[in-house]
Structures are given as C-alpha cells and as structure tokens.
Design an enzyme around this catalytic site. Structure first.
Site, PDB file in Angstrom:
ATOM      1  N   LYS A  96      33.399  39.094  44.240  1.00  0.00           N
ATOM      2  CA  LYS A  96      34.327  38.018  43.853  1.00  0.00           C
ATOM      3  C   LYS A  96      35.529  38.594  43.110  1.00  0.00           C
ATOM      4  CE  LYS A  96      35.876  33.833  43.011  1.00  0.00           C
ATOM      5  NZ  LYS A  96      36.472  33.770  41.712  1.00  0.00           N
TER       6      LYS A  96
ATOM      7  N   ASN B  82      39.469  38.315  44.262  1.00  0.00           N
ATOM      8  CA  ASN B  82      40.586  37.845  43.457  1.00  0.00           C
ATOM      9  C   ASN B  82      41.704  38.881  43.362  1.00  0.00           C
ATOM     10  OD1 ASN B  82      38.865  35.695  43.079  1.00  0.00           O
ATOM     11  ND2 ASN B  82      39.313  35.483  40.911  1.00  0.00           N
TER      12      ASN B  82
END
Length: 470
Positions: A184, A188
């Site tokens: 994750k 990002n």
C-alpha cells in the site's frame, strides 16, 4: 443474541463507509467507537442496512457480539492510537481471533505488531485499503499481509467488499508480516508520481501554451479514451471543469497551490533508498510537494528571478500525451522494482502480477495500464517493466516525446521534477557503460574504498599521489 460476522473499531468517515459496505454485502457488522454517541448515530442512520448492523460504546460488549473466531478491524489514526486499541483488545480476545489494522500504517509498525502478537494465539493482519471514501463504501482495493492462518477468518468478508474487475476481486493475501502495508505504501508512492506528472503536464498547458482550465479539461477528457485511461486522468478533467460558486472563477484557479503529505509517499521514497532501488519519480513527487508548501519563499523567488516565459512553448498535445505515458511507465517500473527488492529482502515472495490485478479497480491508481502490467508479469520475466516486451514497444514509441517535453520545460523555465526524473532514469537504465567508474576512482583516492576492474575479478586499490602540502 444474533452475532456479527466481523467487528469494526473507529467510526470516522472511512470506518463508517467500510462498515456500511460490509452490511451492504450481506454480512452483519458490529461497530465500536470511544465516543458512544457516534455508535448511536451510526446505528440510527443505517437506514435499509439496519438489520445488518449492531454496536456498542462499551468495548467488552462489542466483543461479545462477534462470532468466533473473531475478526476485529481497526480504523483509527495511524501510530499510537492503533497500539492503544490493540492493548485494549488483547485481554478480550482468544486464541484464533485476529486483529486487522486497515489504516495507513507504516509497515515497520505492522512488522512490530505482528511480532508482538506472534505466539499469543491472536493473529494480526495489516491491510492496505485504497480508494478513499467512495472506495471504502462501494469497493476498495485491499492488500493483505500478516497472519496467513487467521486470514481465513476475514477472507470471505474482505473479498466480498472489495472492488471487482471483470468479476475478479481486487483483494489478495500478499505475504506475512508487513507485506500488505508495504505494498500500500508503494501504491501511494506511485500515486504521488502519477499525480505530480499530470500536474506538470497541466502546468505546461497552462503556462507554456496559455490554455484555460476548460481547454485543459477537454484534453484530459479525450486522453482518458486512450492509453492513459485511468481514474486520475478522469478526475483531472472534472477538477479542471469545476467552477467556484463564490468567485465565479474556475475552482482550480482559487485552490491554493500548496500540498500537504500524510506520510506514505515519503515513506515509499525512504524505503526505496533503504533498499538501494532507484525510485526517482517518487522522490521527485515528494520533493515537489515539499517545495509547494514553501509558498512565501516561492513568491519571493519569482520576485527575485522572474517567472518563466508564459505562453511561448512550442509543443504538441500529442507529444504531451506520449510524454505522460512514458513518465508513467518509468514510475510504475520503479515502484514494482522496489516491491520486488523488498520481497526478496523480507522473504515475502510478493506476487507482482496479483498486485497489478488488485489495483485494476477500486484504488486511486486504477487504470487500463495495470491490466497490461498484470499480463506482463503473468508471462514471467524480469521485475522491471522496462524489459517487458509490451512496455519496450511503448517506451520506444514515447520516450522521444518525453525528451522533447523535458527540453521544452527547460527552455521555457517550467518546472518538471517528475518528468525530468523519469527521463533521466530511462537514459541511465539503458546506458551499458555509465560514469560511476570515475566515482569509484574518487572514492578510492580519498578513502581507499577500493574498486573492481572490468577486465579481471577481485578487489583492487590504486596508489594515488599525495596532495598534502600542495
């Protein structure tokens, strides 16, 4: 008493939407919040989903509402608040239960929490959830890491609530420990780079070509029908078309040009540096956000040095489209290379094709492009996209445009930190003989670090002249 399939702690915007998503998919969810009034308000406003929600403002009562083995999702602010909730939950849980941190955690914290719970019988999952408020409510991309044994507890629920791409769930178990939150984080970081490059292209249109927001919006809307088809390109056209009711101006022209950072983009750049993997597009995007926050200094800088040449750039929209595609390829190549190295170092065996697949819907960087990446990694081969056949063809076709755009920016004094970094990375990646031989010589001169030779094996040191006294 009827029992809930899963529990959720934290009724902020993301927590509320995730709970409603769970209920909407036919599962019963119990909720808890430190402020009991928020629980009452949530239950009162559940509407048609009321039969699938329950909750309490008392933690022990909340836990008693859950089916065994129990799964508890934590949706609170990252850092100490997560540790506090875990400390409160531990005495109330039993062997086989699992705690699920669904916030934007630093993966090092996830590794620590996983280790602290290891051996207690209570599992820990760190899951990356991407898609913002809308994704949380209607289907996010979910990246799971942690206790594989307890993944079974929540797999059915999390798979059901995730986004779907051609019927495939955008949810997968990726590895032990902090694997999910690491992926994750890199998601990002790529998101930062993607957004920054879009912003730089917009800057060329606005300042170099003197285009209005509405004119820019039409271009992005058209690009969204081609190779750049993506959520970020789509919303860019909407942002550029929006009007401000108060001033009557395009909204983008009254939004302050200063960005904050929540940490994940910066973390991804730091992790890339720690792993020794080049992620210059992500670094460029993080640096661009940092300098954007220096508004007063930038205003003073323009007063001292003047602004770039306005409206005098000569570059085609087709070149801008191809340049953005080339920059995007470089950013994704770097992001996936970082994940490949982290997987190797941490023993995760990250499934790169699966990661691309679960990013095809629900998440912020969802795009047509990711289906191509998934196909490339499914076919095997090296982890760097620049060596994958489909991307070789795309890069050969588009890198000339990227070169022209970066040159145009330099000549017209238009900042392009991300696009420039993408070009520099591409040129360095395809240079068989670089210039680090000189760097190694310098290091050996001043620090006797030694060097390797190109014509024989082994480690070598040269006897350099002394400069003392000269």
């Amino acid at each position: 008493m009827e029992e809930a399939d899963i529990g959720l702690v934290g009724l902020g915007v993301m927590g509320e939407n995730l709970a409603l998503n769970i209920a909407d998919n036919g599962y019963k969810v119990a909720v808890y919040n430190r402020t009991a009034e928020k629980v009452d308000a949530f239950l009162a406003n559940a509407g048609d989903l009321k039969s699938n929600v329950m909750g309490s403002g008392e933690l022990a009562t909340f836990i008693s509402m859950l089916k065994r083995p129990r799964s508890v999702i934590i949706m609170v602010k990252a850092g100490d608040p997560v540790d506090q909730v875990i400390a409160e939950l531990k005495p109330l849980l039993s062997e086989g239960d699992v705690i699920i941190d669904a916030g934007n955690a630093n993966y090092h914290d996830t590794v620590r929490r996983f280790s602290e719970l290891d051996g207690t019988g209570i599992g820990f999952l760190g899951i990356g959830v991407s898609g913002g408020e809308e994704g949380a409510r209607h289907g996010p991309s979910i990246m799971v890491g942690g206790s594989e044994a307890q993944w079974d507890n929540a797999e059915a629920v999390l798979t059901a609530i995730s986004a779907k791409f051609n019927g495939e769930a955008c949810c997968a178990y990726l590895g032990t420990g902090g694997a999910g939150h690491f992926v994750k984080t890199i998601h990002n970081g790529i998101e930062y780079a993607d957004m920054q490059m879009i912003g730089e292209i917009y800057g060329i249109m606005r300042d170099g070509l003197a285009m209005s927001p509405a004119e820019c919006a039409k271009v992005f809307e058209e690009w969204n029908k081609g190779p750049l088809d993506s959520y970020l390109i789509e919303i860019t056209s909407h942002v550029l078309n929006a009007m401000d009711d108060e001033s009557g101006k395009p909204l983008v022209e009254v939004i302050l040009d200063a960005a904050g950072q929540k940490g994940t983009g910066r973390w991804s750049a730091i992790e890339a540096l720690n792993l020794g993997v080049s992620a210059t597009t992500i670094e460029g995007a993080v640096a661009a956000r940092s300098i954007s926050a220096m508004k007063d200094e930038r205003v003073r800088g323009e007063e001292i040095y003047g602004a770039g040449a306005k409206g005098k750039a000569t570059i085609s929209l087709e070149a801008l489209e191809k340049a953005l595609l080339a920059g995007k390829i470089a950013a994704y190549a770097q992001g996936f290379a970082v994940m490949a190295k982290a997987s190797e170092d941490n023993g995760w065996n990250l499934p790169l094709a699966t990661i691309a697949k679960i990013w095809r819907a629900g998440c912020i960087i969802r795009s047509r492009f990711l289906d191509q990446i998934a196909q490339a990694f499914d076919s095997g081969g090296a982890a760097n996209l620049l060596t994958q056949p489909a991307f070789i063809d795309m890069m050969k076709d588009s890198n000339g445009a990227l070169r022209a755009v970066v040159a145009t920016c330099a000549i017209n004094e238009l900042p392009s930190p991300c696009l420039s970094s993408a070009l520099a990375y591409f040129d360095a990646y395809r240079q068989a003989r670089g210039t680090t031989n000189l760097t190694q010589g310098q290091r050996d001169f001043f620090g006797a670090h030694g060097f390797k030779r190109s014509d024989k094996d082994g480690d070598f040191h040269h006897t350099w002249p002394s400069l003392i006294g000269q």
